[in-house]
Design an enzyme around this catalytic site. Structure first.
Site, short mmCIF file in Angstrom:
data_model
loop_
_atom_site.label_atom_id
_atom_site.label_comp_id
_atom_site.label_asym_id
_atom_site.label_seq_id
_atom_site.Cartn_x
_atom_site.Cartn_y
_atom_site.Cartn_z
N LYS A 1 0.83 -1.22 0.00
CA LYS A 1 0.00 0.00 0.00
C LYS A 1 0.86 1.27 0.00
O LYS A 1 0.63 2.17 -0.79
CB LYS A 1 -0.93 0.02 1.24
CG LYS A 1 -1.88 -1.16 1.31
CD LYS A 1 -2.82 -1.06 2.49
CE LYS A 1 -2.12 -1.10 3.85
NZ LYS A 1 -1.39 -2.37 4.12
N ARG B 1 -9.34 0.43 9.07
CA ARG B 1 -8.83 -0.91 9.37
C ARG B 1 -9.81 -1.71 10.21
O ARG B 1 -9.51 -2.86 10.56
CB ARG B 1 -7.53 -0.78 10.16
CG ARG B 1 -6.27 -1.06 9.36
CD ARG B 1 -5.12 -0.70 10.25
NE ARG B 1 -3.89 -1.37 9.98
CZ ARG B 1 -2.83 -0.79 9.41
NH1 ARG B 1 -2.88 0.45 9.01
NH2 ARG B 1 -1.72 -1.47 9.29
N ARG C 1 11.69 -1.12 10.82
CA ARG C 1 10.66 -0.75 11.81
C ARG C 1 10.61 -1.79 12.92
O ARG C 1 10.72 -2.98 12.65
CB ARG C 1 9.28 -0.69 11.11
CG ARG C 1 9.06 0.58 10.33
CD ARG C 1 7.84 0.54 9.44
NE ARG C 1 6.64 -0.01 10.05
CZ ARG C 1 5.45 -0.06 9.43
NH1 ARG C 1 5.32 0.43 8.19
NH2 ARG C 1 4.41 -0.58 10.01
N ARG D 1 0.39 -8.85 13.76
CA ARG D 1 -0.24 -7.89 12.85
C ARG D 1 -1.06 -8.60 11.78
O ARG D 1 -2.13 -8.12 11.40
CB ARG D 1 0.84 -7.01 12.21
CG ARG D 1 1.45 -6.05 13.23
CD ARG D 1 2.71 -5.42 12.70
NE ARG D 1 2.47 -4.59 11.54
CZ ARG D 1 3.39 -4.32 10.63
NH1 ARG D 1 4.61 -4.80 10.75
NH2 ARG D 1 3.10 -3.54 9.63
P1 ADP Z 1 2.22 -1.86 3.20
O1 ADP Z 1 2.24 -0.34 3.17
O2 ADP Z 1 1.00 -2.44 2.57
O3 ADP Z 1 2.48 -2.42 4.58
P2 ADP Z 1 4.76 -1.62 1.75
O4 ADP Z 1 4.45 -0.77 0.58
O5 ADP Z 1 5.51 -1.00 2.86
O6 ADP Z 1 3.42 -2.36 2.30
O7 ADP Z 1 5.54 -2.90 1.19
C1 ADP Z 1 6.00 -3.93 2.07
C2 ADP Z 1 7.36 -4.45 1.58
O8 ADP Z 1 7.19 -5.14 0.36
C3 ADP Z 1 8.39 -3.35 1.32
O9 ADP Z 1 9.65 -3.83 1.70
C4 ADP Z 1 8.31 -3.13 -0.20
O10 ADP Z 1 9.54 -2.68 -0.75
C5 ADP Z 1 7.96 -4.53 -0.69
N1 ADP Z 1 7.08 -4.51 -1.87
C6 ADP Z 1 6.07 -3.66 -2.16
N2 ADP Z 1 5.46 -3.98 -3.33
C7 ADP Z 1 6.11 -5.10 -3.77
C8 ADP Z 1 5.95 -5.94 -4.93
N3 ADP Z 1 5.00 -5.71 -5.85
N4 ADP Z 1 6.79 -6.99 -5.06
C9 ADP Z 1 7.74 -7.25 -4.12
N5 ADP Z 1 7.94 -6.50 -3.02
C10 ADP Z 1 7.14 -5.44 -2.85
P1 AMP Z 2 1.16 0.71 8.99
O1 AMP Z 2 2.23 1.73 8.82
O2 AMP Z 2 -0.07 1.00 8.18
O3 AMP Z 2 1.67 -0.71 8.82
O4 AMP Z 2 0.65 0.83 10.51
C1 AMP Z 2 1.56 0.58 11.59
C2 AMP Z 2 0.76 0.44 12.89
O5 AMP Z 2 0.07 1.68 13.19
C3 AMP Z 2 -0.35 -0.61 12.90
O6 AMP Z 2 0.14 -1.92 13.17
C4 AMP Z 2 -1.26 -0.09 14.02
O7 AMP Z 2 -0.72 -0.36 15.30
C5 AMP Z 2 -1.19 1.44 13.78
N1 AMP Z 2 -2.25 1.86 12.84
C6 AMP Z 2 -2.08 2.37 11.59
N2 AMP Z 2 -3.26 2.64 11.02
C7 AMP Z 2 -4.22 2.29 11.93
C8 AMP Z 2 -5.63 2.29 11.92
N3 AMP Z 2 -6.32 2.71 10.85
N4 AMP Z 2 -6.27 1.86 13.03
C9 AMP Z 2 -5.60 1.45 14.11
N5 AMP Z 2 -4.27 1.39 14.18
C10 AMP Z 2 -3.57 1.80 13.09
#
Ligand code: ADP
Ligand code: AMP
Length: 217
Positions: A13, A88, A160, A171
């Site tokens: 995302k 969420r 992170r 998660r």
């Molecule tokens: P989210 O915001 O949904 O938690 P991220 O955008 O942070 O996900 O992506 C999670 C991990 O997967 C990151 O390390 C990113 O570089 C990697 N990633 C994102 N899209 C792809 C893809 N299409 N193929 C492989 N790895 C990806």
């Molecule tokens: P993310 O960066 O989206 O992976 O979010 C990291 C963490 O922030 C999550 O695991 C939750 O603890 C908190 N968080 C982010 N968005 C929300 C949401 N919409 N509702 C509740 N907690 C959230």
């Protein structure tokens, strides 16, 4: 355009949001980024959010809905926004609907990025982020040119705390229990588009664009 990006942690995302907002010219609103900013600024909100984030749990709806209401009411969101990581839970989705109604508007699309569970663990444990500008990398799938250095700004990359394996598992469980039900919620509203997120980043972007009626391929 008013868009929600839905999907499990690690679906891509944040990665896609960074690309989409440059094309759609709308603000990128990530509740996770907002909480991380509050933590690094040492605010009360940050302290409260951290206690949940460290355990892989969700921050309570009342807190999260409050920060989203404040943010979406800002003038830069009038023409559109891209929500990443919100809603969420069902109560959050209902609160967003009420807010849209109060503003006499509605969501245009919910883009659900779907990735199998076993791929998500790899993606999350290998994720690295820039401490300075927040750009997202992956050790294998989206590596920076120089190890541990951000391509965009030269900042230091870090892992992170909630991307360590133990927290990742909770998660993903929280996602299944509390967030996955939003898929049918938005399906019933007729605005859900599900995209296969298990393909290269640019292929995912092209399909997201198609779902929005844009031609980016
Ligand atoms: P989210 O915001 O949904 O938690 P991220 O955008 O942070 O996900 O992506 C999670 C991990 O997967 C990151 O390390 C990113 O570089 C990697 N990633 C994102 N899209 C792809 C893809 N299409 N193929 C492989 N790895 C990806
Ligand atoms: P993310 O960066 O989206 O992976 O979010 C990291 C963490 O922030 C999550 O695991 C939750 O603890 C908190 N968080 C982010 N968005 C929300 C949401 N919409 N509702 C509740 N907690 C959230």
């Amino acid at each position: 355009m008013k868009i929600v990006l839905l999907g499990p942690p690690g679906a891509g995302k944040g990665t896609q949001a960074d690309i989409l907002v440059k094309r759609l010219l709308v603000p990128h609103i990530s509740t996770g980024d907002m909480f991380r900013a509050a933590i690094s600024n040492g605010t009360e909100l940050g302290k409260e959010a951290k206690s949940y984030m460290d355990k892989g749990q969700l921050v309570p709806d009342i807190v999260t809905v409050g920060i989203i209401k404040d943010r979406i009411s800002m003038s830069d969101c009038r023409e559109g926004f891209l929500l990443d990581g919100f809603p969420r839970t069902l109560p959050q989705a209902e609160a967003l609907d009420s807010l849209m109604e109060e503003m006499s508007t509605s969501l245009d699309a919910v883009l659900n990025i779907s990735v199998p569970l076993d791929r998500l663990i790899d993606r999350l444990t290998g994720r690295r982020m820039c401490r300075n500008c927040g750009t997202i990398y992956h050790l294998l799938y989206n590596a920076p040119e120089v190890e541990n250095v951000c391509d965009a700004c030269g900042g230091e990359l870090y892992q992170r705390d909630d991307d360590k394996e133990a927290t990742v598992k909770s998660r993903l469980e929280v996602y299944e229990a509390q967030t996955a039900p939003l898929i049918s919620y938005y399906e019933q509203k007729g605005i859900l588009h599900t995209i296969n997120g298990d393909q290269p980043i640019n292929a995912v972007t092209a399909q997201l664009g198609e779902a929005l009626g844009e031609n980016w391929s």
